[in-house]
Write a protein that holds these residues in place. Structure first.
Motif, short mmCIF file in Angstrom:
data_model
loop_
_atom_site.label_atom_id
_atom_site.label_comp_id
_atom_site.label_asym_id
_atom_site.label_seq_id
_atom_site.Cartn_x
_atom_site.Cartn_y
_atom_site.Cartn_z
N ILE A 33 0.86 -1.18 0.00
CA ILE A 33 0.00 0.00 0.00
C ILE A 33 0.89 1.23 0.00
O ILE A 33 1.71 1.41 0.90
CB ILE A 33 -0.94 0.02 1.22
CG1 ILE A 33 -1.80 -1.25 1.23
CG2 ILE A 33 -1.83 1.26 1.18
CD1 ILE A 33 -2.69 -1.37 2.45
N HIS A 34 0.75 2.04 -1.02
CA HIS A 34 1.59 3.23 -1.18
C HIS A 34 0.72 4.48 -1.18
O HIS A 34 -0.31 4.53 -1.86
CB HIS A 34 2.39 3.15 -2.49
CG HIS A 34 3.32 1.97 -2.54
ND1 HIS A 34 4.62 2.04 -2.10
CD2 HIS A 34 3.13 0.70 -2.99
CE1 HIS A 34 5.19 0.87 -2.27
NE2 HIS A 34 4.31 0.03 -2.80
N LEU A 35 1.15 5.46 -0.40
CA LEU A 35 0.44 6.73 -0.32
C LEU A 35 1.17 7.78 -1.15
O LEU A 35 2.39 7.90 -1.08
CB LEU A 35 0.36 7.19 1.14
CG LEU A 35 -0.24 6.18 2.14
CD1 LEU A 35 -0.19 6.75 3.55
CD2 LEU A 35 -1.67 5.83 1.75
N HIS A 36 0.41 8.54 -1.92
CA HIS A 36 1.00 9.56 -2.79
C HIS A 36 0.38 10.92 -2.47
O HIS A 36 -0.84 11.09 -2.57
CB HIS A 36 0.76 9.22 -4.26
CG HIS A 36 1.29 7.87 -4.64
ND1 HIS A 36 2.60 7.66 -5.01
CD2 HIS A 36 0.67 6.65 -4.66
CE1 HIS A 36 2.77 6.36 -5.28
NE2 HIS A 36 1.62 5.74 -5.07
N ASN A 37 1.23 11.85 -2.08
CA ASN A 37 0.78 13.19 -1.77
C ASN A 37 0.53 13.94 -3.08
O ASN A 37 1.46 14.19 -3.86
CB ASN A 37 1.84 13.93 -0.94
CG ASN A 37 1.33 15.25 -0.40
OD1 ASN A 37 0.39 15.84 -0.93
ND2 ASN A 37 1.96 15.74 0.65
N LEU A 38 -0.72 14.29 -3.32
CA LEU A 38 -1.08 14.94 -4.58
C LEU A 38 -0.33 16.25 -4.78
O LEU A 38 -0.04 16.64 -5.92
CB LEU A 38 -2.59 15.17 -4.62
CG LEU A 38 -3.17 15.70 -5.92
CD1 LEU A 38 -2.92 14.71 -7.07
CD2 LEU A 38 -4.66 15.97 -5.78
#
Length: 231
Positions: A33-38
């Motif tokens: 699970i990877h989180l990407h800061n827009l």
């Protein structure tokens, strides 16, 4: 499987994906699970990702450019089975959808925020729109967390007891029957004159009869609480 979550509030999700079942799945190598800061993908020097909607409507909308750039960067690295937008007007999330998505290899989940996202992203890049209920949240982060947890937990090997996941409510369109644990007789502090017992059948050791009782209870509870599921 891999889930990429696009959000303006990655810290809101960071603790969630690093604990409990999701953490276990990642440690076992069964899920990523990877989180990407827009904001890392905006062309705006002030790191803004939103603007006023055309037509004079109230609120703010996430712009096309940062979402397009983020999705393009991810798609350049791998193919995605679904690009999901957490939308209150999407199809209602349920166990069947969770089971279906758990069989995919790569998913993107876009967390809406403010008044939502520029509709052109929904028209041209989003492949599926999913709602977790008929209400509006401040952002899609909670919806993304709910979906990620529900999807990952049914991947074989994530939960040690496979039967536990398969017997959860909604897996067969039935609610779960009542469940109990030790002691068989409990004397409650709140009501010291009472004794709380459990159905005798569960102490019988007769597996076939216990299964029959569980099915009867599941049907009864579903009929009483969610008769729509029986249709």
């Amino acid at each position: 499987m891999r889930i990429d979550i696009i959000t303006v509030l990655p810290e809101m999700l960071k603790g969630f994906v690093e604990e409990s079942i999701l953490a276990r799945a990642q440690k076992k190598g069964l899920a990523e699970i990877h989180l990407h800061n827009l904001r890392d993908y905006t062309a705006d020097k002030w790191r803004r990702v939103d603007d006023y909607p055309y037509g004079g409507a109230a609120g703010m909308l996430i712009q096309c450019q940062p979402l397009d750039a983020c999705i393009a960067a991810l798609k350049a690295e791998r193919d995605y089975d679904e690009i999901i937008f957490t939308a209150p007007d999407g199809e209602t999330f349920n166990q069947g959808i969770a089971n279906e998505l758990s069989l995919k290899e790569n998913l993107i989940i876009i967390c809406g925020h403010y008044k939502g996202i520029d509709y052109r992203i929904r028209e041209h890049l989003v492949t599926r729109e999913i709602s977790i209920g008929d209400y509006v949240l401040t952002g899609g982060e909670l919806a993304a967390a709910v979906m990620a947890d529900s999807i990952v937990r049914v991947i074989p090997g994530v939960i040690g007891d496979v039967e536990s996941a398969l017997s959860d409510s909604f897996q067969d369109n039935l609610l779960e029957p009542p469940v109990y644990t030790r002691p068989a007789e409990y004397h409650p502090v709140s009501n010291p004159d009472e004794t709380w017992g459990i159905p005798d059948i569960l102490l019988s050791g007769h597996e076939a009869k216990i299964k029959e009782w569980e099915m009867e209870q599941a049907l009864k509870r579903t009929q009483e609480r969610r008769p729509d599921l029986l249709k």
